[in-house]
Design an enzyme around this catalytic site. Structure first.
Site, short mmCIF file in Angstrom:
data_model
loop_
_atom_site.label_atom_id
_atom_site.label_comp_id
_atom_site.label_asym_id
_atom_site.label_seq_id
_atom_site.Cartn_x
_atom_site.Cartn_y
_atom_site.Cartn_z
N ARG A 38 -31.61 -29.90 -42.19
CA ARG A 38 -32.11 -29.42 -43.47
C ARG A 38 -30.99 -28.63 -44.14
O ARG A 38 -30.22 -27.92 -43.48
CB ARG A 38 -33.32 -28.49 -43.27
CG ARG A 38 -34.61 -29.22 -42.92
CD ARG A 38 -35.21 -29.97 -44.12
NE ARG A 38 -36.47 -30.60 -43.79
CZ ARG A 38 -36.62 -31.88 -43.43
NH1 ARG A 38 -35.57 -32.68 -43.33
NH2 ARG A 38 -37.81 -32.37 -43.15
N HIS A 66 -30.25 -37.50 -48.99
CA HIS A 66 -31.39 -37.27 -48.07
C HIS A 66 -32.03 -38.61 -47.66
O HIS A 66 -33.21 -38.85 -47.93
CB HIS A 66 -32.43 -36.33 -48.70
CG HIS A 66 -33.27 -35.62 -47.67
ND1 HIS A 66 -33.76 -34.36 -47.83
CD2 HIS A 66 -33.72 -36.03 -46.44
CE1 HIS A 66 -34.46 -34.01 -46.77
NE2 HIS A 66 -34.45 -35.01 -45.90
N ILE A 67 -31.21 -39.42 -46.98
CA ILE A 67 -31.68 -40.77 -46.61
C ILE A 67 -31.65 -41.00 -45.10
O ILE A 67 -31.69 -42.15 -44.66
CB ILE A 67 -30.84 -41.87 -47.31
CG1 ILE A 67 -29.33 -41.65 -47.04
CG2 ILE A 67 -31.14 -41.96 -48.78
CD1 ILE A 67 -28.45 -42.82 -47.44
N GLY A 118 -32.84 -31.85 -29.40
CA GLY A 118 -34.20 -32.39 -29.27
C GLY A 118 -34.17 -33.90 -29.36
O GLY A 118 -33.21 -34.54 -28.91
N GLU A 174 -32.07 -28.96 -53.01
CA GLU A 174 -32.11 -30.36 -53.47
C GLU A 174 -32.92 -30.49 -54.75
O GLU A 174 -33.94 -29.81 -54.89
CB GLU A 174 -32.72 -31.24 -52.37
CG GLU A 174 -31.83 -31.27 -51.15
CD GLU A 174 -32.43 -32.01 -49.97
OE1 GLU A 174 -33.45 -32.71 -50.14
OE2 GLU A 174 -31.87 -31.89 -48.87
N1 LIG Z 1 -32.27 -35.74 -43.12
C1 LIG Z 1 -33.44 -36.26 -42.81
O1 LIG Z 1 -33.99 -37.07 -43.53
C2 LIG Z 1 -34.09 -35.88 -41.52
C3 LIG Z 1 -34.73 -36.87 -40.78
C4 LIG Z 1 -35.33 -36.50 -39.60
C5 LIG Z 1 -35.30 -35.18 -39.16
N2 LIG Z 1 -34.66 -34.25 -39.91
C6 LIG Z 1 -34.60 -32.84 -39.44
O2 LIG Z 1 -34.17 -32.85 -38.10
C7 LIG Z 1 -34.87 -31.84 -37.41
C8 LIG Z 1 -34.89 -32.13 -35.94
O3 LIG Z 1 -35.79 -33.17 -35.65
P1 LIG Z 1 -36.20 -33.53 -34.14
O4 LIG Z 1 -37.28 -34.54 -34.24
O5 LIG Z 1 -34.98 -33.83 -33.34
O6 LIG Z 1 -36.81 -32.13 -33.67
P2 LIG Z 1 -36.97 -31.58 -32.19
O7 LIG Z 1 -38.01 -30.52 -32.27
O8 LIG Z 1 -37.18 -32.72 -31.23
O9 LIG Z 1 -35.55 -30.93 -31.87
C9 LIG Z 1 -35.10 -29.75 -32.44
C10 LIG Z 1 -34.24 -29.04 -31.40
O10 LIG Z 1 -33.69 -27.86 -31.99
C11 LIG Z 1 -33.77 -26.80 -31.04
N3 LIG Z 1 -33.74 -25.51 -31.73
C12 LIG Z 1 -34.76 -24.88 -32.37
N4 LIG Z 1 -34.35 -23.70 -32.88
C13 LIG Z 1 -33.04 -23.59 -32.56
C14 LIG Z 1 -32.05 -22.62 -32.79
N5 LIG Z 1 -32.33 -21.49 -33.46
N6 LIG Z 1 -30.80 -22.85 -32.32
C15 LIG Z 1 -30.51 -23.97 -31.66
N7 LIG Z 1 -31.41 -24.94 -31.39
C16 LIG Z 1 -32.65 -24.75 -31.83
C17 LIG Z 1 -35.07 -27.05 -30.30
O11 LIG Z 1 -35.08 -26.42 -29.04
C18 LIG Z 1 -35.04 -28.58 -30.17
O12 LIG Z 1 -34.35 -28.96 -29.02
C19 LIG Z 1 -36.26 -31.82 -38.08
O13 LIG Z 1 -36.89 -30.57 -37.95
C20 LIG Z 1 -35.95 -32.17 -39.52
O14 LIG Z 1 -35.87 -31.02 -40.30
C21 LIG Z 1 -34.07 -34.57 -41.08
#
Ligand SMILES: NC(=O)c1ccc[n+]([C@@H]2O[C@H](COP(=O)([O-])OP(=O)(O)OC[C@H]3O[C@@H](n4cnc5c(N)ncnc54)[C@H](O)[C@@H]3O)[C@@H](O)[C@H]2O)c1
Length: 345
Positions: free
Chosen positions: A258, A304-305, A175, A287
């Site tokens: 996550r 978690h940064i 994504g 966490e």
């Molecule tokens: N560590 C952090 O501080 C931090 C920061 C930002 C985002 N995140 C995490 O990153 C995730 C992704 O963010 P994003 O903005 O890129 O989201 P997004 O919705 O743009 O992308 C997620 C992708 O995962 C795919 N997907 C969904 N279910 C799936 C599965 N079962 N198997 C394979 N692919 C699958 C979707 O089709 C999509 O392409 C967020 O949901 C968040 O939990 C964590």
């Protein structure tokens, strides 16, 4: 515990949806001045100003008379909370991931839920990259060695790591953030494989030189596997014992998605039995608890940064604030997770 009440500083908030007076808004963190400036114009704000996350009991108590809630990813928004805040009209999380929110429960109560997509993609991809380089090139071990005073100068065979440049990068979840990670792979001359629930448009694949593959092939062929899926029932423990066994013994696992996407006990087993070269993690199953088996030299642990640059966290907070303000102006917030609740309301 501290309570900061900020009186509205302007007579804004006009056109409030079905409200005679200014909306009462609970914010579970002081956030940043730029976000407070947006919120304070709109309503009567109750900020949780404690250094730690708001305790659950306090959250349930304070939400009782609130029309809106601006929350963080560690505030659980479930049926219990919605029942405790019967006046709630909107819940805005300051995060893109929204596994903390029971969206169907919000919809059932006609409560709009919003998140903050888009503004943290590059910052999160940067951290994924930092973790990848740090684990492959043993940077944290090296830093500790220098600080220990034991370093005696250049050595031909000390702290030998693995190259990143020219290797195969496997991205699960292609994504917004996954694609930003892929883009960085271009600069490192990497072969990029990706798997996900749907294939990206051909022009995106071409621009990022990324190949859509079955997940098993991604595990088999990647030198680095980086996780970018949302947490949901399908992705919980996606990194299982079985899938870890499909990875190369020389491969590294990077997680900035996550924590529960990885079965940590299975990961520890893979590391202990040398089925995997290492891991670099920003997020954990429970966490802030860290599995003792992860505290080893071939694991880099970040707290978690991934989105934690001042610029990006400020933008996230402002977007969450704007979602709430827009709602109370009677307009659709930009980032609704349950637009059906808008129609129903
Ligand atoms: N560590 C952090 O501080 C931090 C920061 C930002 C985002 N995140 C995490 O990153 C995730 C992704 O963010 P994003 O903005 O890129 O989201 P997004 O919705 O743009 O992308 C997620 C992708 O995962 C795919 N997907 C969904 N279910 C799936 C599965 N079962 N198997 C394979 N692919 C699958 C979707 O089709 C999509 O392409 C967020 O949901 C968040 O939990 C964590």
């Amino acid at each position: 515990m501290p309570r900061v009440k900020c009186a509205p500083i302007a007579a804004g908030g006009s056109g409030e949806v079905g409200m005679a007076s200014k909306p009462k808004i609970l914010v579970t963190k002081l956030l940043f001045p730029a976000a407070r400036a947006v919120l304070d114009k709109t309503g009567e704000i109750d900020y949780w100003a404690g250094p730690e996350a708001i305790p659950r009991a306090e959250l349930l108590k304070r939400v009782a008379d609130k029309d809106a809630l601006v929350c963080l990813l560690n505030d659980k928004i479930d049926a219990e909370l919605l029942a405790a805040g019967p006046q709630l009209r909107i819940v805005a999380t300051v995060s893109v991931g929204y596994d903390n929110i029971d969206v169907p429960a919000c919809t059932a109560r006609k409560v709009i839920a919003t998140n903050t997509p888009g503004v943290l993609d590059d910052t999160t991809a940067d951290l994924a990259w930092a973790l990848m380089l740090a684990i492959a090139r043993r940077l944290v071990e090296g830093d500790a060695w220098v600080r220990s005073g034991n370093w005696r100068g250049f050595s031909m065979d000390h702290l030998l790591g693995a190259d990143v440049y020219g290797k195969t990068l496997g991205i699960i979840g292609f994504g917004r953030i996954g694609r930003c990670v892929a883009k960085r792979g271009l600069g490192f001359g990497m072969r990029v494989l990706y798997s996900g629930s749907k294939r990206a448009p051909v022009d995106v694949e071409r621009e990022l030189n990324a190949e859509f593959v079955e997940q098993d092939r991604l595990f088999n062929e990647s030198d680095f596997v980086s996780l970018h899926v949302p947490l949901n029932p399908q992705t919980r423990h996606l990194i299982s014992k079985e899938n870890l066994e499909k990875m190369k013994r020389t491969a590294f696992l990077i997680n900035t998605s996550r924590g529960p996407v990885i079965d940590e006990a299975a990961l520890v087993y893979a590391l202990e039995s040398k089925k995997l070269a290492g891991a670099a993690l920003d997020v954990y199953e429970q966490e802030p608890f860290i599995h003792a088996g992860l505290k080893r030299p071939n694991v880099v642990l970040a707290p978690h940064i991934a989105s934690a640059s001042l610029e990006t966290r400020t933008k996230m907070a402002v977007i969450a604030a704007e979602n709430v303000v827009t709602f109370f102006k009677g307009k659709k917030p930009a980032n609704m997770l349950n637009p059906e609740a808008w129609k129903a309301g």
